[in-house]
Design a protein around this motif. Structure first.
Motif, PDB file in Angstrom:
ATOM      1  N   GLU A   1       0.826  -1.206   0.000  1.00  0.00           N
ATOM      2  CA  GLU A   1       0.000   0.000   0.000  1.00  0.00           C
ATOM      3  C   GLU A   1       0.864   1.262   0.000  1.00  0.00           C
ATOM      4  N   ALA A   2       1.943   1.258   0.772  1.00  0.00           N
ATOM      5  CA  ALA A   2       2.823   2.424   0.836  1.00  0.00           C
ATOM      6  C   ALA A   2       3.570   2.629  -0.473  1.00  0.00           C
ATOM      7  N   SER A   3       3.832   1.563  -1.226  1.00  0.00           N
ATOM      8  CA  SER A   3       4.607   1.706  -2.456  1.00  0.00           C
ATOM      9  C   SER A   3       3.836   2.435  -3.545  1.00  0.00           C
ATOM     10  N   SER A   4       2.525   2.549  -3.425  1.00  0.00           N
ATOM     11  CA  SER A   4       1.761   3.233  -4.469  1.00  0.00           C
ATOM     12  C   SER A   4       1.982   4.739  -4.446  1.00  0.00           C
ATOM     13  N   ASP A   5       2.171   5.333  -3.270  1.00  0.00           N
ATOM     14  CA  ASP A   5       2.390   6.782  -3.217  1.00  0.00           C
ATOM     15  C   ASP A   5       3.740   7.166  -2.630  1.00  0.00           C
ATOM     16  N   ARG A   6       4.424   6.233  -1.972  1.00  0.00           N
ATOM     17  CA  ARG A   6       5.760   6.498  -1.418  1.00  0.00           C
ATOM     18  C   ARG A   6       6.679   5.339  -1.767  1.00  0.00           C
ATOM     19  N   PRO A   7       7.077   5.204  -3.024  1.00  0.00           N
ATOM     20  CA  PRO A   7       7.909   4.049  -3.379  1.00  0.00           C
ATOM     21  C   PRO A   7       9.284   4.128  -2.728  1.00  0.00           C
TER      22      PRO A   7
END
Length: 92
Positions: free
Chosen positions: A60-66
């Protein structure tokens, strides 16, 4: 449907399935008919195993904070061959 726990003084605890938010503070015991008080318990919100939950949070975090790589990762060293016949095999 949510599970609500009630306790009768004579018979002990029992569980009732009702729509969320519709349970009262008392209910009739199914065994003896006496009024039983509702037992307040913590909700079962975290049934996901910890590794699965961590993987979902990373995804989930990789979608907006890769995650950004700033350096080349160190090379992994192969262990020394334990069998002397391995040394005769071709190497890449």
């Amino acid at each position: 449907m949510a599970a609500y726990l009630y306790r009768c003084t004579a018979c002990g605890p029992w569980e009732v399935q009702r729509p969320m938010g519709t349970a009262g503070t008392t209910d009739r015991c199914p065994a003896c008919g006496a009024p039983g008080r509702r037992v307040w318990t913590a909700p079962l919100l975290a049934r996901t195993p910890a590794p699965v939950a961590a993987a979902r949070l990373r995804e989930e975090a990789s979608s907006d904070r890769p995650a950004v790589t700033t350096a080349v990762p160190p090379a992994t060293r192969r262990p020394a061959p334990r069998d002397p016949r391995w040394s005769a095999l071709p190497r890449p």
